[in-house]
Write an enzyme that holds these catalytic residues in place. Structure first.
Site, PDB file in Angstrom:
ATOM      1  N   LYS A  93       0.843  -1.469   0.039  1.00 12.37           N
ATOM      2  CA  LYS A  93      -0.072  -0.027  -0.091  1.00 12.37           C
ATOM      3  C   LYS A  93       0.914   1.227  -0.101  1.00 12.37           C
ATOM      4  O   LYS A  93       0.372   2.286  -0.503  1.00 12.37           O
ATOM      5  CB  LYS A  93      -1.112   0.020   1.063  1.00 12.37           C
ATOM      6  CG  LYS A  93      -2.143  -0.955   1.081  1.00 12.37           C
ATOM      7  CD  LYS A  93      -3.305  -0.605   1.842  1.00 12.37           C
ATOM      8  CE  LYS A  93      -4.401  -1.408   1.540  1.00 12.37           C
ATOM      9  NZ  LYS A  93      -4.352  -2.798   1.940  1.00 12.37           N
ATOM     10  N   GLU A 115      -9.548   7.395   3.973  1.00 15.56           N
ATOM     11  CA  GLU A 115     -10.545   6.620   4.663  1.00 15.56           C
ATOM     12  C   GLU A 115      -9.797   5.319   4.829  1.00 15.56           C
ATOM     13  O   GLU A 115      -8.815   5.000   4.102  1.00 15.56           O
ATOM     14  CB  GLU A 115     -11.669   6.312   3.679  1.00 15.56           C
ATOM     15  CG  GLU A 115     -11.682   5.005   2.638  1.00 15.56           C
ATOM     16  CD  GLU A 115     -10.575   5.544   1.619  1.00 15.56           C
ATOM     17  OE1 GLU A 115     -10.245   6.568   1.232  1.00 15.56           O
ATOM     18  OE2 GLU A 115     -10.095   4.404   0.996  1.00 15.56           O
ATOM     19  N   SER A 381       1.383  -9.860  -1.224  1.00 19.01           N
ATOM     20  CA  SER A 381       1.222  -8.480  -1.101  1.00 19.01           C
ATOM     21  C   SER A 381       1.580  -8.088   0.418  1.00 19.01           C
ATOM     22  O   SER A 381       1.809  -6.627   0.440  1.00 19.01           O
ATOM     23  CB  SER A 381      -0.504  -7.986  -1.379  1.00 19.01           C
ATOM     24  OG  SER A 381      -1.064  -9.065  -0.492  1.00 19.01           O
TER      25      SER A 381
HETATM   26  C1  LIG Z   1      -5.148  -3.892   1.452  1.00 20.52           C
HETATM   27  C2  LIG Z   1      -4.594  -4.998   1.057  1.00 20.52           C
HETATM   28  C3  LIG Z   1      -4.862  -5.939   0.012  1.00 20.52           C
HETATM   29  C4  LIG Z   1      -6.045  -5.787  -0.760  1.00 20.52           C
HETATM   30  O1  LIG Z   1      -6.028  -4.602  -1.517  1.00 20.52           O
HETATM   31  P1  LIG Z   1      -5.711  -4.454  -3.107  1.00 20.52           P
HETATM   32  O2  LIG Z   1      -6.102  -2.958  -3.214  1.00 20.52           O
HETATM   33  O3  LIG Z   1      -6.789  -5.312  -3.562  1.00 20.52           O
HETATM   34  O4  LIG Z   1      -4.423  -4.812  -3.176  1.00 20.52           O
HETATM   35  C5  LIG Z   1      -4.128  -6.998  -0.279  1.00 20.52           C
HETATM   36  N1  LIG Z   1      -3.189  -7.471   0.665  1.00 20.52           N
HETATM   37  C6  LIG Z   1      -2.851  -6.712   1.602  1.00 20.52           C
HETATM   38  C7  LIG Z   1      -1.492  -7.174   2.491  1.00 20.52           C
HETATM   39  C8  LIG Z   1      -3.440  -5.539   2.219  1.00 20.52           C
HETATM   40  O5  LIG Z   1      -3.209  -4.724   3.092  1.00 20.52           O
END
Ligand SMILES: *Cc1c(COP(=O)(O)O)cnc(C)c1O
Length: 397
Positions: A93, A115, A381
């Site tokens: 993020k 938000e 992610s």
């Molecule tokens: C917020 C988050 C997501 C989901 O958000 P996307 O915009 O779909 O990437 C996925 N993985 C993690 C670790 C997150 O913090």
């Protein structure tokens, strides 16, 4: 209408029939200011210098592309993990919030709002506001503040004001409404940092471009590992879709690379407790763009459910609606149970405890027919530290 590339945004802000800017008139000046300036700014050498230098020295990029040997053995293919879990603050993020804070400075904004649902985007925003010395207010549903106390305190330590949204269901949608209201009333000095590839044009495109550093790196890193820059599959979980958009971006127009998006099916798609938007949703307008969303026959947004707070969103970004609609992307959905099992499996096979969001992408491996010579890149992610309590409650390890 001129489309430069089939799967990227066109000059009107659309991906196929999805996207656009469906906003109240009072928001028009804010969104229009961004639309007129974002490309000019983010393509300027000065912006790019700052962006890449912070990504390198502050975020810790490039993140590694790691060959997961034991996982590869188990699934019978060559599997690489893109380690966004190693980014400062623990997930992808921050790539976006770094980009937006530099942009806000260049637009001469004096204040930031955002938000947040689970608090991850709030923390990533509070982080860059501290970095740049800009005052920040994050709107968060009162119920979410109760559920995600550590993230509320993280934001406060970073100097951000957290405001409780007390209307409606007191969750993300209400926090979004309050942030929008603030933005309408303070158009000149405030920038609104949206956290995924959602919202009115140009947010989805701008955020996809910031996150596209992920696939930019995958290309040269995979070439170092294998001699080829294109894998057979790129896989990512999808909440709003920003990490997936970043992992797919530089492969969008290369149709030899299969793009695999994984949504959260919660307790199951037929239980009324799911967040698998493409499986359950229909076309409509959500948070300023035309997309696919979960809704009742008369158009009320359906409350989504997933064990993972980051995937608990009733829509998807317009780029993903288009990838689904056009057949360019393959969409899977996996349940809480499947995701948690995959999260424990990755911990045991590779010594990496993933965020539960990311665990969804791994759970889709068993739904694919992989061949020994297939190269697969999974976008990891985020890391699982924030989810420890959920893993402990789950207990099956
Ligand atoms: C917020 C988050 C997501 C989901 O958000 P996307 O915009 O779909 O990437 C996925 N993985 C993690 C670790 C997150 O913090």
């Amino acid at each position: 209408m001129k489309t430069l590339e089939k799967y990227k945004v066109d000059e009107h802000g659309y991906y196929g029939k999805f996207g656009g800017a469906y906003i109240p008139e009072m928001l028009y000046p804010n969104v229009e200011e961004l639309r007129e300036n974002y490309l000019k700014i983010i393509e300027s050498p000065d912006f790019l210098d700052q962006f890449h230098s912070l990504l390198k020295d502050y975020v810790g990029r490039p993140t590694p592309l790691y060959f997961a040997e034991r996982l590869s053995e188990k699934y019978g293919a060559k599997i690489f993990l893109k380690r966004e879990d190693l980014c400062h603050t623990g997930a992808h993020k921050v790539n976006n919030t770094i980009g937006q804070i530099i942009l806000a400075k260049k637009l001469n904004k004096k204040r930031i709002i955002a938000e947040t649902g689970a608090g991850q985007h709030g923390v990533a925003t509070a982080t860059v506001c501290a970095l740049m010395g800009l005052p920040c207010t994050v709107y968060m549903g009162e119920i979410d503040m109760e559920r995600q106390k550590p993230n509320v305190e993280r934001m406060r330590i970073l100097g951000t004001e957290v405001k409780a949204a007390k209307s409606g269901s007191k969750t993300l949608k209400d926090a979004t409404n309050e942030a929008m209201r603030h933005w309408i009333n303070n158009p000149v000095d405030t920038h609104y940092i949206i956290g995924s590839v959602v919202g009115p044009h140009p947010f989805p495109d701008m955020i996809a471009r910031f996150q596209s550093v992920i696939s930019e790196e995958i290309k040269w890193q995979l070439k170092e590992h294998t001699g080829k820059e294109n894998p057979n599959y790129v896989m990512a979980c999808v909440g709003g879709g920003s990490n997936a958009a970043g992992a797919f971006y530089h492969y969008l127009d290369n149709e030899d690379v299969h793009l695999v998006a994984v949504e959260a099916a919660g307790l199951g798609n037929d239980t009324g407790k799911s967040a698998a938007t493409t499986q359950l949703g229909k076309e409509g307008v959500l948070h300023g763009s035309k997309t696919i969303l979960m809704q009742t026959p008369d158009g009320q947004v359906v409350e989504p459910y997933s064990i993972s707070a980051g995937l608990d969103y009733p829509g998807i970004g317009p780029i993903h609606a288009h990838l689904f609609d056009s057949g360019r992307g393959t969409f899977h959905s996996v349940t809480d149970e499947e995701a948690m099992t995959a999260g424990i499996e990755l911990s045991r096979l590779e010594g990496i405890i993933p965020a539960i969001e990311s665990a969804h992408a791994f759970a889709a491996l068993s739904k694919m027919s992989l061949k020994p010579n297939d190269t697969v890149v999974i976008n990891l992610s985020g890391r699982g530290d924030k989810d420890l309590e959920t893993y402990i409650k789950w207990g099956k390890y």
